[in-house]
Design a protein around this motif. Structure first.
Motif, PDB file in Angstrom:
ATOM      1  N   THR A 176      -3.628   7.718   1.772  1.00 22.01           N
ATOM      2  CA  THR A 176      -3.443   6.312   1.376  1.00 22.01           C
ATOM      3  C   THR A 176      -3.954   6.115  -0.048  1.00 22.01           C
ATOM      4  O   THR A 176      -5.090   6.474  -0.357  1.00 22.01           O
ATOM      5  CB  THR A 176      -4.231   5.392   2.331  1.00 22.01           C
ATOM      6  OG1 THR A 176      -3.868   5.750   3.664  1.00 22.01           O
ATOM      7  CG2 THR A 176      -3.913   3.934   2.082  1.00 22.01           C
ATOM      8  N   VAL A 205       0.855  -1.197   0.000  1.00 20.06           N
ATOM      9  CA  VAL A 205       0.000   0.000   0.000  1.00 20.06           C
ATOM     10  C   VAL A 205       0.890   1.247   0.000  1.00 20.06           C
ATOM     11  O   VAL A 205       1.814   1.361   0.804  1.00 20.06           O
ATOM     12  CB  VAL A 205      -0.928   0.007   1.244  1.00 20.06           C
ATOM     13  CG1 VAL A 205      -1.789   1.265   1.249  1.00 20.06           C
ATOM     14  CG2 VAL A 205      -1.796  -1.240   1.277  1.00 20.06           C
ATOM     15  N   PHE A 252      -5.482   4.140  -2.874  1.00 19.19           N
ATOM     16  CA  PHE A 252      -6.251   2.945  -3.228  1.00 19.19           C
ATOM     17  C   PHE A 252      -6.010   2.723  -4.725  1.00 19.19           C
ATOM     18  O   PHE A 252      -6.777   3.157  -5.577  1.00 19.19           O
ATOM     19  CB  PHE A 252      -7.733   3.138  -2.919  1.00 19.19           C
ATOM     20  CG  PHE A 252      -8.095   2.857  -1.474  1.00 19.19           C
ATOM     21  CD1 PHE A 252      -7.282   3.268  -0.433  1.00 19.19           C
ATOM     22  CD2 PHE A 252      -9.271   2.167  -1.162  1.00 19.19           C
ATOM     23  CE1 PHE A 252      -7.607   3.004   0.896  1.00 19.19           C
ATOM     24  CE2 PHE A 252      -9.618   1.895   0.161  1.00 19.19           C
ATOM     25  CZ  PHE A 252      -8.778   2.313   1.190  1.00 19.19           C
ATOM     26  N   HIS A 294       1.426   5.666  -0.290  1.00 18.15           N
ATOM     27  CA  HIS A 294       0.823   6.929   0.160  1.00 18.15           C
ATOM     28  C   HIS A 294       1.340   8.065  -0.708  1.00 18.15           C
ATOM     29  O   HIS A 294       2.480   8.002  -1.182  1.00 18.15           O
ATOM     30  CB  HIS A 294       1.210   7.218   1.617  1.00 18.15           C
ATOM     31  CG  HIS A 294       0.601   6.265   2.589  1.00 18.15           C
ATOM     32  ND1 HIS A 294       1.143   5.037   2.857  1.00 18.15           N
ATOM     33  CD2 HIS A 294      -0.514   6.366   3.342  1.00 18.15           C
ATOM     34  CE1 HIS A 294       0.371   4.404   3.735  1.00 18.15           C
ATOM     35  NE2 HIS A 294      -0.634   5.186   4.051  1.00 18.15           N
ATOM     36  N   TYR A 333      -6.788   2.194   5.308  1.00 14.23           N
ATOM     37  CA  TYR A 333      -6.487   1.383   4.125  1.00 14.23           C
ATOM     38  C   TYR A 333      -7.389   0.151   4.011  1.00 14.23           C
ATOM     39  O   TYR A 333      -7.400  -0.532   3.002  1.00 14.23           O
ATOM     40  CB  TYR A 333      -4.995   0.965   4.140  1.00 14.23           C
ATOM     41  CG  TYR A 333      -4.613   0.085   5.299  1.00 14.23           C
ATOM     42  CD1 TYR A 333      -4.610  -1.300   5.189  1.00 14.23           C
ATOM     43  CD2 TYR A 333      -4.275   0.644   6.536  1.00 14.23           C
ATOM     44  CE1 TYR A 333      -4.271  -2.104   6.263  1.00 14.23           C
ATOM     45  CE2 TYR A 333      -3.932  -0.153   7.615  1.00 14.23           C
ATOM     46  CZ  TYR A 333      -3.934  -1.521   7.473  1.00 14.23           C
ATOM     47  OH  TYR A 333      -3.611  -2.320   8.543  1.00 14.23           O
ATOM     48  N   PRO A 376      -9.903   5.818   2.002  1.00 11.05           N
ATOM     49  CA  PRO A 376      -8.761   6.653   2.414  1.00 11.05           C
ATOM     50  C   PRO A 376      -9.203   7.970   3.039  1.00 11.05           C
ATOM     51  O   PRO A 376      -8.827   9.060   2.602  1.00 11.05           O
ATOM     52  CB  PRO A 376      -8.021   6.879   1.089  1.00 11.05           C
ATOM     53  CG  PRO A 376      -9.074   6.779   0.046  1.00 11.05           C
ATOM     54  CD  PRO A 376     -10.109   5.828   0.552  1.00 11.05           C
ATOM     55  N   HIS A 385      -6.407  -2.665  -5.307  1.00 10.80           N
ATOM     56  CA  HIS A 385      -6.532  -2.580  -3.841  1.00 10.80           C
ATOM     57  C   HIS A 385      -7.842  -3.225  -3.371  1.00 10.80           C
ATOM     58  O   HIS A 385      -7.868  -3.995  -2.406  1.00 10.80           O
ATOM     59  CB  HIS A 385      -6.474  -1.110  -3.430  1.00 10.80           C
ATOM     60  CG  HIS A 385      -6.426  -0.878  -1.952  1.00 10.80           C
ATOM     61  ND1 HIS A 385      -5.251  -0.609  -1.271  1.00 10.80           N
ATOM     62  CD2 HIS A 385      -7.400  -0.878  -1.004  1.00 10.80           C
ATOM     63  CE1 HIS A 385      -5.513  -0.459   0.020  1.00 10.80           C
ATOM     64  NE2 HIS A 385      -6.812  -0.614   0.209  1.00 10.80           N
TER      65      HIS A 385
END
Ligand SMILES: Cc1cc2nc3c(=O)[nH]c(=O)nc-3n(C[C@H](O)[C@H](O)[C@H](O)COP(=O)(O)OP(=O)(O)OC[C@H]3O[C@@H](n4cnc5c(N)ncnc54)[C@H](O)[C@@H]3O)c2cc1C
Length: 377
Positions: A321, A225, A323, A227, A349, A353, A327
């Motif tokens: 975050t 994941v 996505f 950012h 997450y 977000p 995701h």
């Protein structure tokens, strides 16, 4: 326990002179039902005020066919676009917002409405975000009204945490979690250990993966994941009432971008600038200074030498975050908020977000912990 010195994580307010401004999350939307429920319950309802902002989206008559096409997609998928249950949208998580826009929407609609709604809020490009976010946004759009909190949104997590046994600061950073018959043992940065019946890990996903050994597929997801990065700056410029009253986006090279928003505050001009994009991660403070200056001058159509002003800056290396495409499909396969031993994960997450995503994930983690069998000691 939090390794930061204050509660709230990415909900963090700082001072612009004597005015609090939100360095992290600022907007609470009308569809954040759990967040708003908590805000009311904590007695902060009166501090939540309309923020304005939707009026700046420029939509032309020629955009109507694209809007209708996207609207039909949203209507067809309506029940699967519930942002509280993101895994339901997994079958449509096959492309980015950029791909969806290039197939269905005009370039004008993309730049006037989709970019301001997504890139300027998530601080990353449309190609980095799953098209599910756009479709979910389409379902929510009709009841989407933004609010902000007078006094700064950090009042909310502070009120939530009031009365709890808080341990804040770097010596309370959790270094590792281990599991035994008596429960989970958290090792802290100061060398001490705490035995817990159960643990809710509400850090970012990468940090969670570093703390404990999870199943390989969950570990891969957590470490994957990403950012966005953003440097935000606020200016209060007394006597500058005349300005171009619309958001302005300027480009700095290929991958670094900025957005500036101005609004009047009494007889002053209140400017909020954000630099984002991959290159910002690499920028030193001098480069940030000069890019901020370009943004500010671009907005004010000239420099303001010698003018009294207040300014504040905040940098997030892990901001919103992302996505990314895929995701939602991974969420569907992993159901990661289920307990992993005596550890339950929480964090935006896992849902969306946003602050609402974080609140919902926290409520679900709490419910999972309550369901765990009680340990005999
Ligand atoms: C600039 C910016 C603007 C945003 N704007 C909005 C907005 O307008 N509206 C909106 O809804 N959302 C917005 N967001 C997103 C929103 O802030 C996040 O989705 C939400 O706050 C995430 O909450 P979280 O609890 O999942 O994670 P976080 O808030 O990141 O909390 C994680 C916590 O874990 C702690 N931690 C990490 N590792 C350890 C460790 N080893 N030991 C102890 N503690 C640890 C951290 O210190 C932190 O406090 C914005 C975010 C940013 C950065």
């Amino acid at each position: 326990m939090d390794r930061a010195a204050t509660v709230g994580g990415r909900v963090h307010s700082i001072a612009l002179g004597t005015t609090p401004v939100d360095a992290g999350a600022s907007h609470v939307w009308s569809f954040y039902s759990r967040t708003r429920w908590w805000i009311q319950r904590l007695g902060l309802g009166a501090a939540l005020v309309p923020a304005g902002g939707l009026g700046s989206l420029g939509i032309a008559a020629t955009d109507l066919p694209g809007i209708v096409r996207a609207g039909l997609d949203v209507a067809r998928l309506w029940r699967r676009l519930d942002f509280r249950s993101p895994q339901r949208a997994a079958p449509f998580d096959r492309a980015s917002i950029r791909d969806y826009a290039s197939r269905h929407l005009s370039a004008q609609l993309t730049s006037s409405a989709v970019v301001p709604s997504f890139e300027w809020n998530a601080f990353c490009s449309l190609s980095e975000m799953s098209q599910v976010l756009l479709l979910q946004g389409g379902r929510l759009f009709l009841r989407a009204r933004p609010y902000r909190m007078r006094g700064g949104l950090q009042l909310f997590p502070e009120a939530l945490a009031r009365g709890l046994d808080l341990r804040l600061g770097s010596r309370f950073a959790t270094r590792s979690l281990a599991f035994g018959p008596g429960g989970a043992v958290a090792k802290l940065a100061d060398g001490s250990s705490i035995l817990c019946a159960a643990v809710v890990v509400a850090t970012g996903p990468g940090e969670a993966a570093d703390l404990a050994e999870f199943a390989p597929s969950l570990d891969r997801f957590l470490r994957g994941v990403a950012h966005s990065t953003v440097v935000r700056e606020w200016w209060n410029l007394p006597g500058r009432r005349a300005f171009r009253n619309e958001p302005l986006r300027l480009s700095f090279g290929v991958s670094s971008e900025g957005v500036a928003v101005a609004r009047p505050a009494g007889d002053a001009l209140f400017l909020s600038l954000a630099l984002y994009g991959r290159a910002v991660r690499e920028m030193g403070s001098e480069e940030v200074d000069s890019a901020m200056e370009q943004l500010r001058i671009g907005l004010l159509l000239g420099s303001t030498p010698g003018q009294p002003m207040t300014r504040a800056r905040f940098r997030w290396d892990s901001a919103v975050t992302i996505f990314a495409p895929g995701h939602f499909r991974q969420l569907d396969q992993l159901v990661p908020s289920r307990p992993q031993g005596r550890v339950v994960l929480a964090g935006d997450y896992l849902v969306s977000p946003t602050v609402e995503g974080a609140v919902l994930s926290g409520e679900r983690a709490a419910a999972e912990v309550m369901r765990l069998p009680i340990l005999e000691r």
